[in-house]
Every structure is written in structure tokens, then in C-alpha cells.
Enzyme design. Structure first.
Site, PDB file in Angstrom:
ATOM      1  CE1 TYR A 142      -3.191  -2.823   0.057  1.00 13.11           C
ATOM      2  CE2 TYR A 142      -3.804  -2.243   2.288  1.00 13.11           C
ATOM      3  CZ  TYR A 142      -3.979  -3.021   1.172  1.00 13.11           C
ATOM      4  OH  TYR A 142      -4.938  -4.002   1.165  1.00 13.11           O
ATOM      5  CE  LYS A 191       1.021 -17.558  -2.210  1.00 13.92           C
ATOM      6  NZ  LYS A 191       0.247 -18.802  -2.063  1.00 13.92           N
ATOM      7  CG  ASP A 223      -2.366 -19.793  -0.142  1.00 14.73           C
ATOM      8  OD1 ASP A 223      -1.625 -19.717   0.857  1.00 14.73           O
ATOM      9  OD2 ASP A 223      -2.021 -20.353  -1.195  1.00 14.73           O
ATOM     10  CG  ASP A 247      -7.113  -4.148   4.029  1.00  9.06           C
ATOM     11  OD1 ASP A 247      -8.119  -4.092   4.751  1.00  9.06           O
ATOM     12  OD2 ASP A 247      -6.987  -3.472   2.989  1.00  9.06           O
ATOM     13  CG  ASP A 251     -12.470  -6.194   6.126  1.00 12.96           C
ATOM     14  OD1 ASP A 251     -12.083  -5.605   7.160  1.00 12.96           O
ATOM     15  OD2 ASP A 251     -12.937  -5.604   5.140  1.00 12.96           O
TER      16      ASP A 251
END
Ligand code: NAD
Length: 357
Positions: A142, A191, A223, A247, A251
Site C-alpha cells: 500500500y 506468502k 491462502d 487488511d 475483515d
């Protein structure tokens, strides 16, 4: 204890939920003999309307000089056509950046009496959900370079995901410190089978683990973590992860607990100054109707007292009061079921305050 709190009501339901949080903080101050002062500042859409700027310099100055910031929510349809650099949400990003709030802490827990609101099956929920996601908030993709170029007659876009050792080390320490005081188990999500930034993340978190011999560190690919959060959320206690993975996972973690209206969050810098806010937005669809659930904001206040002011007893009293109020069968519309008593936002605030002791 004397503390200065910058208060951003913001837009939409931000105005109503912060009112309940302030009522509660004033009661806590009275019961436990603290001196909290509140400096209300303009930020978000309301600031654009009054000053033309989503975050006036004066607002930023007050936030920086405060011991902590309490925020409702910013944004709404009215400001959807603002230029991207002056949208209400930019106020929030700027506060995070200017205060150096690199550590985002988002708990996800299931109130047993709200389990019907969760999309997960009862047999999964029986194991319970009580986890904390520690997300790096000021680095990664980001904040990397974003580019779109024309190469050989077609557009090519790229976003740079960069992490420095020091950035990984400081967020890892926050996660280990939290894990040390809970079940002493930390799962770092990355990852590393594909990304260099994740391989560095793994290396540094292993190094930090040597300073926390009593905490068991394990690693999980993002994942798989996304799957496991739905399949067996009870296996998680503290999760450490980078900005974008955090992020998305946070959620997911909030929705499995049932309602967006009850989950708080904290974003901290190195001095433990923090920004405390509910995870939901300004809910324009119910704004101004006294229908919003103030619990996420009230629990954000508890996080502020615990993490920034080290007032554990007061924080616990707020959490217990929320629990007791829900046990008494009081609900706002978002978590209402057929056997409960429907309350407005301000009535819910009043009932929680009555249960403070
Ligand atoms: P939202 O979280 O505001 O609302 C999503 C849904 O949840 C709506 O149906 C809303 O009524 C409901 N809801 C949210 N909080 C609730 C509460 N406390 N009690 C009861 N119901 C609640 O998300 P959205 O609709 O995608 O966004 C609305 C605006 O909020 C947008 O402008 C968005 O950019 C902004 N936003 C701000 C923040 C922030 O300030 N931190 C975060 C997310 C979204």
C-alpha cells in the site's frame, strides 16, 4: 491519571457512536477518579464542508499533541466526487501516517449470545473464536511505488511491495508482546513460497522469536490462513501479518464473529500513542436515526485505556459491562433476535454505563 484525548466524531453514525463513547469515558473518569480532557476536532466529510480540507492542519496538530485519538467514522456518498487526495478517508490515512501508527491491532471474538449472527456453522462456533490480528500498517504494497505505463502498446501496472528488516522487527515485537500475555502462541502469516518480502518476514520473525523463548512461533501461508479462519478459527490466538494480508484477513475475521458493529480496533506507534476506532464505516444508510450499535466504539475505548493508558482494571470493567448488557438481552437493530429487547444507540450506551461498576 490525566490524559488528553483528541476526539474525531467524523461523519454519519460517527457522531452518534462517539457521543456514547464520551458518556462512558466521563463515567469511567468519575468512578476511577481520572482527569480525561476531550478535544473535539474536525476530520472527514464534515471538515471538507466547513473548511474545504478533509484534515485541517489544526486538527492534525491536536491529534499529534494528544495522548490518543478516538475516532468514529469518516465518509459518505455526499463526498464521493471529491478529488482523491481530499476524500474523507484520506483524513484517516494521513492521521495514521503522520502519527506513525505502524501497529494495527484487531481482535475478533465471538460473543456466545450473538452466535446466530455468524455465517459459520454451530459446530465450528462451539470451539469459540477469540483471536487478535496484529497487522503492519505503514509499509508493504500500500505504501510502495504504484505505476502504470504503456509498454509495447499496452498498459502495464505494477505495485511495489517493500519491507525493511526494521519494519518487520518492530511489528513482530508488538505481536510477541501480545502473544506472551495470552496463550503464548503466535502464527505469522506470509506468502514465503512466492514473495521475497515474505521470506524476509519469516527470517526476521524467527530472529525476534529468540527473544521470546516462552512464545511458540509458527508460520502459515496466507491462502491457507484465509481458509483456516473459516474452517477452524479456534486454532488462532495471535496472528502476525503484513499490511495487505492483514487488511483482508481482518475483515474475514470480523465477519465470522457476526456483526461489524461490535468489533473495535487500535493503531499504535512506538510511544504507544494510538488511534482507536470501530472497524465499521459511517453507515450512511442508518445515520442520524439513533439506530447504530455503539459497542464497537465503546470496546475501542476499552482498548485505549488498556493499551495506551495502561488502565487494565477500567478496560476490563467496560468489557464486562458490555458482556453483561448483552446477557441481559439488550440489542441494537443490527444484532437483534426475536427474544431480545431492541434499544436505540443512546439507550444501549445508557445500559452499558448502568452496568459499569
Ligand atoms: P459501513 O461499515 O459504513 O456499513 C456497512 C453496513 O453495516 C451498513 O449496512 C451499515 O448500516 C452497517 N453498519 C456499520 N456499522 C454499524 C453499526 N455500528 N451499527 C449498525 N449497523 C452498522 O461500510 P460502507 O457502507 O461500505 O461505507 C460507508 C462509508 O464509510 C463510506 O464512505 C466508506 O468509505 C466509509 N468507511 C469509513 C471507515 C472509517 O472511517 N474507518 C471504514 C470503512 C468505511
Amino acid at each position: 491519571m490525566k490524559k488528553n484525548i483528541a476526539v474525531v466524531r467524523g461523519d454519519g453514525i460517527g457522531v452518534e457512536i462517539i457521543e456514547e463513547a464520551l458518556k462512558l469515558l466521563k463515567t469511567v473518569a468519575k468512578i476511577y477518579k481520572h482527569d480525561f480532557s476531550f478535544n473535539e476536532v474536525l476530520a472527514g466529510g464534515c471538515a471538507i464542508d466547513k473548511t474545504g480540507q478533509c484534515l485541517p492542519d489544526e486538527s492534525l496538530r491536536i491529534c499529534k499533541e494528544s495522548d490518543s485519538v478516538l475516532l468514529g467514522a469518516v465518509g459518505g456518498f455526499k463526498w464521493d466526487n471529491e478529488v482523491s487526495t481530499n476524500r474523507p478517508e484520506q483524513a484517516l490515512l494521513r492521521i495514521r501516517k503522520e502519527l506513525g501508527l505502524f501497529a494495527n491491532i484487531r481482535p475478533a471474538f465471538l460473543f456466545p449470545m450473538l452466535k446466530n449472527a455468524s455465517p459459520l456453522k454451530a459446530e465450528i462456533l462451539e470451539q469459540g473464536i477469540d483471536l487478535i490480528i496484529v497487522r503492519e500498517l505503514t509499509g508493504g504494497v500500500y505504501f510502495g511505488e504504484h505505476k502504470t505505463k504503456k509498454i509495447e502498446n499496452e498498459l502495464v501496472a505494477s505495485d511495489d511491495m517493500t519491507y525493511k528488516e526494521s519494519e518487520i522487527r518492530r511489528i513482530a515485537k508488538v505481536a510477541f508482546d501480545i502473544a506472551k500475555n495470552r496463550k503464548k502462541e503466535l502464527i505469522s502469516v506470509d506468502k514465503a513460497n512466492v514473495l521475497d518480502s515474505s521470506r524476509l518476514w519469516r527470517k526476521i520473525s524467527e530472529e525476534v522469536a529468540k527473544e521470546y523463548k516462552d512464545v511458540k512461533l509458527s508460520h502459515m501461508y496466507v491462502d491457507n490462513a484465509a481458509m483456516q479462519l473459516c474452517a477452524r478459527p479456534s486454532q488462532f490466538d495471535v496472528i502476525l501479518t503484513e499490511n495487505m494480508f492483514g487488511d483482508i484477513l481482518s475483515d474475514e475475521a470480523s465477519i465470522i464473529t457476526g456483526s461489524i458493529g461490535v468489533i473495535p480496533s487500535a493503531s499504535l506507534n512506538e510511544t504507544k500513542q494510538g488511534l482507536y476506532e470501530p472497524i465499521h464505516g459511517s453507515a450512511p444508510d442508518i445515520a442520524g436515526q439513533n439506530k447504530a450499535n455503539p459497542i464497537a466504539t465503546i470496546l475501542s475505548v476499552a482498548m485505549m485505556l488498556r493499551l495506551s493508558f495502561e488502565l487494565e482494571k477500567e478496560a476490563k470493567a467496560i468489557e464486562d459491562a458490555v458482556q453483561k448488557t448483552l446477557n441481559q438481552g439488550f440489542r441494537t437493530a443490527d444484532i437483534m433476535d426475536k427474544d431480545s429487547t431492541l434499544l436505540t444507540c443512546s439507550q444501549m450506551g445508557d445500559e452499558i454505563i448502568k452496568n459499569l461498576s
